[in-house]
Design a protein around this motif. Structure first.
Motif, PDB file in Angstrom:
ATOM      1  N   LYS A  43       0.836  -1.209   0.000  1.00 43.92           N
ATOM      2  CA  LYS A  43       0.000   0.000   0.000  1.00 43.92           C
ATOM      3  C   LYS A  43       0.863   1.248   0.000  1.00 43.92           C
ATOM      4  N   HIS A  44       1.958   1.189   0.744  1.00 40.84           N
ATOM      5  CA  HIS A  44       2.862   2.348   0.785  1.00 40.84           C
ATOM      6  C   HIS A  44       3.518   2.583  -0.574  1.00 40.84           C
ATOM      7  N   ARG A  45       3.901   1.491  -1.211  1.00 39.23           N
ATOM      8  CA  ARG A  45       4.512   1.618  -2.552  1.00 39.23           C
ATOM      9  C   ARG A  45       3.517   2.252  -3.514  1.00 39.23           C
TER      10      ARG A  45
ATOM     11  N   THR B  81      11.736  -3.613  -5.917  1.00 33.13           N
ATOM     12  CA  THR B  81      10.433  -4.282  -6.072  1.00 33.13           C
ATOM     13  C   THR B  81       9.569  -3.772  -7.221  1.00 33.13           C
ATOM     14  N   VAL B  82       9.778  -2.530  -7.659  1.00 32.08           N
ATOM     15  CA  VAL B  82       8.872  -1.980  -8.673  1.00 32.08           C
ATOM     16  C   VAL B  82       9.218  -2.547 -10.051  1.00 32.08           C
ATOM     17  N   SER B  83       8.186  -3.111 -10.694  1.00 27.00           N
ATOM     18  CA  SER B  83       8.412  -3.612 -12.053  1.00 27.00           C
ATOM     19  C   SER B  83       7.500  -2.851 -12.998  1.00 27.00           C
ATOM     20  N   GLY B  84       7.690  -3.048 -14.264  1.00 31.93           N
ATOM     21  CA  GLY B  84       6.887  -2.317 -15.248  1.00 31.93           C
ATOM     22  C   GLY B  84       7.400  -0.901 -15.374  1.00 31.93           C
ATOM     23  N   ASN B  85       6.474   0.055 -15.350  1.00 29.83           N
ATOM     24  CA  ASN B  85       6.866   1.455 -15.504  1.00 29.83           C
ATOM     25  C   ASN B  85       7.607   1.948 -14.254  1.00 29.83           C
ATOM     26  N   ARG B  86       8.873   2.287 -14.434  1.00 31.98           N
ATOM     27  CA  ARG B  86       9.682   2.755 -13.290  1.00 31.98           C
ATOM     28  C   ARG B  86      10.001   4.243 -13.392  1.00 31.98           C
ATOM     29  N   GLN B  87       9.378   4.884 -14.349  1.00 29.51           N
ATOM     30  CA  GLN B  87       9.600   6.314 -14.589  1.00 29.51           C
ATOM     31  C   GLN B  87       9.436   7.144 -13.312  1.00 29.51           C
TER      32      GLN B  87
ATOM     33  N   VAL C 260      18.367  12.394 -14.869  1.00 30.19           N
ATOM     34  CA  VAL C 260      17.511  11.435 -15.574  1.00 30.19           C
ATOM     35  C   VAL C 260      17.733  10.030 -15.007  1.00 30.19           C
ATOM     36  N   GLY C 261      16.706   9.211 -15.094  1.00 33.53           N
ATOM     37  CA  GLY C 261      16.835   7.821 -14.639  1.00 33.53           C
ATOM     38  C   GLY C 261      16.075   7.579 -13.348  1.00 33.53           C
ATOM     39  N   ASP C 262      16.067   6.312 -12.912  1.00 26.46           N
ATOM     40  CA  ASP C 262      15.254   5.948 -11.744  1.00 26.46           C
ATOM     41  C   ASP C 262      15.959   6.218 -10.407  1.00 26.46           C
TER      42      ASP C 262
END
Ligand SMILES: [Zn+2]
Length: 271
Positions: free
Chosen positions: A162-164, A192-198, A234-236
């Motif tokens: 939920k926090h993420r 842990t974040v997958s997919g869109n990491r923008q 730029v970048g994550d």
């Protein structure tokens, strides 16, 4: 007679300028009745025409009412209300809004260096406020549980998806410039974040911020005297800049000398 005073003029000017720097901005209980206008930096600035966040709304509660730090630029108020609504829709919980800024911004007597120009807000990670709302009218002295484990070197079981999700919602609001979280939280997101990491780009590791996150908006277009913070690269951000936080180093927080308050803030001190 006049001549005598002329001599004193530089001293009077110095005293006046000094009193502006040292002004007690916390004494103002009302915003100026002018159009919203941000002046200076978040750590050295003020705000005209601030708005108050209503003390309770869809999906949120303002805490520490006795501090009267629930003022900000209308864009900040709008952002917080929107975030709370989105969190409610996604059943993430109830947001507790900590410090925003003072009615006219300016330096806070305790607690933060920033939060001066109506663009900053702290949101607590505890998404389940206890039933203190009625029992504790000021919503003060409430425990803020940390998301760090007991040795401070990792997250505990309070930290959930939920926090993420909440951080993702906040980062995806266009007006949000950056969000400060504890380095362990940033690292968790990196892992842990997958997919869109923008959106990870806006999530910045910083000291503390293990029981709340800190939202900072970009300078509003309509406030040309608002001084922009350096852009985030730029970048994550899941790179050497993050690794730095986990390395041993002797660097400490800068103790830069306080710069003078922007002159334009002077107008906000009268009336
Ligand atoms: Zn903060």
């Amino acid at each position: 007679m006049l001549k005598k005073y002329k001599k004193l003029l530089p001293i009077i000017m110095i005293l006046f300028t000094h009193s502006i720097n040292a002004a007690d901005w916390s004494q103002f209980t009302t915003p100026t009745n002018t159009k919203p206008y941000v002046i200076g930096k978040t750590n050295n600035g003020c705000i005209a025409g601030a708005q108050a966040l209503p003390l309770q709304g869809d999906g949120y509660l303002v805490v520490h009412l006795e501090r009267r730090r629930y003022y900000g630029h209308p864009l900040l108020i709008q952002t917080l209300k929107m975030l709370a609504k989105q969190a409610q829709q996604q059943q993430l919980g109830v947001l507790q809004m900590g410090d925003l800024g003072q009615a006219r911004g300016g330096a806070l007597p305790f607690g933060h260096r920033s939060h001066q120009s109506g663009l900053d807000a702290d949101v607590w990670f505890n998404l389940n406020p206890a039933s203190y709302a009625n029992a504790n009218k000021q919503r003060s002295n409430i425990k803020q549980p940390s998301m760090l484990n007991s040795n401070g070197k990792g997250l505990n079981a309070r930290w959930t998806n939920k926090h993420r999700k909440l951080l993702e919602l906040a980062a995806n609001i266009a007006e949000v410039d950056r969000i400060f979280v504890n380095p362990y939280i940033k690292r968790d997101l990196c892992e842990t974040v997958s997919g869109n990491r923008q959106w990870l780009q806006k999530i910045r590791p910083w000291y503390h911020h293990d029981e709340h996150f800190h939202i900072r908006l970009r300078c509003p277009e309509s406030s040309p005297d608002c001084i922009k913070q350096a852009a985030i690269s730029v970048g994550d951000g899941c790179d050497a800049t993050l690794a730095w936080w986990f390395e041993k180093h002797t660097a400490s927080r800068s103790t830069k000398k306080k710069s003078a308050m922007p002159k334009a803030c002077r107008a906000l001190l009268s009336d």
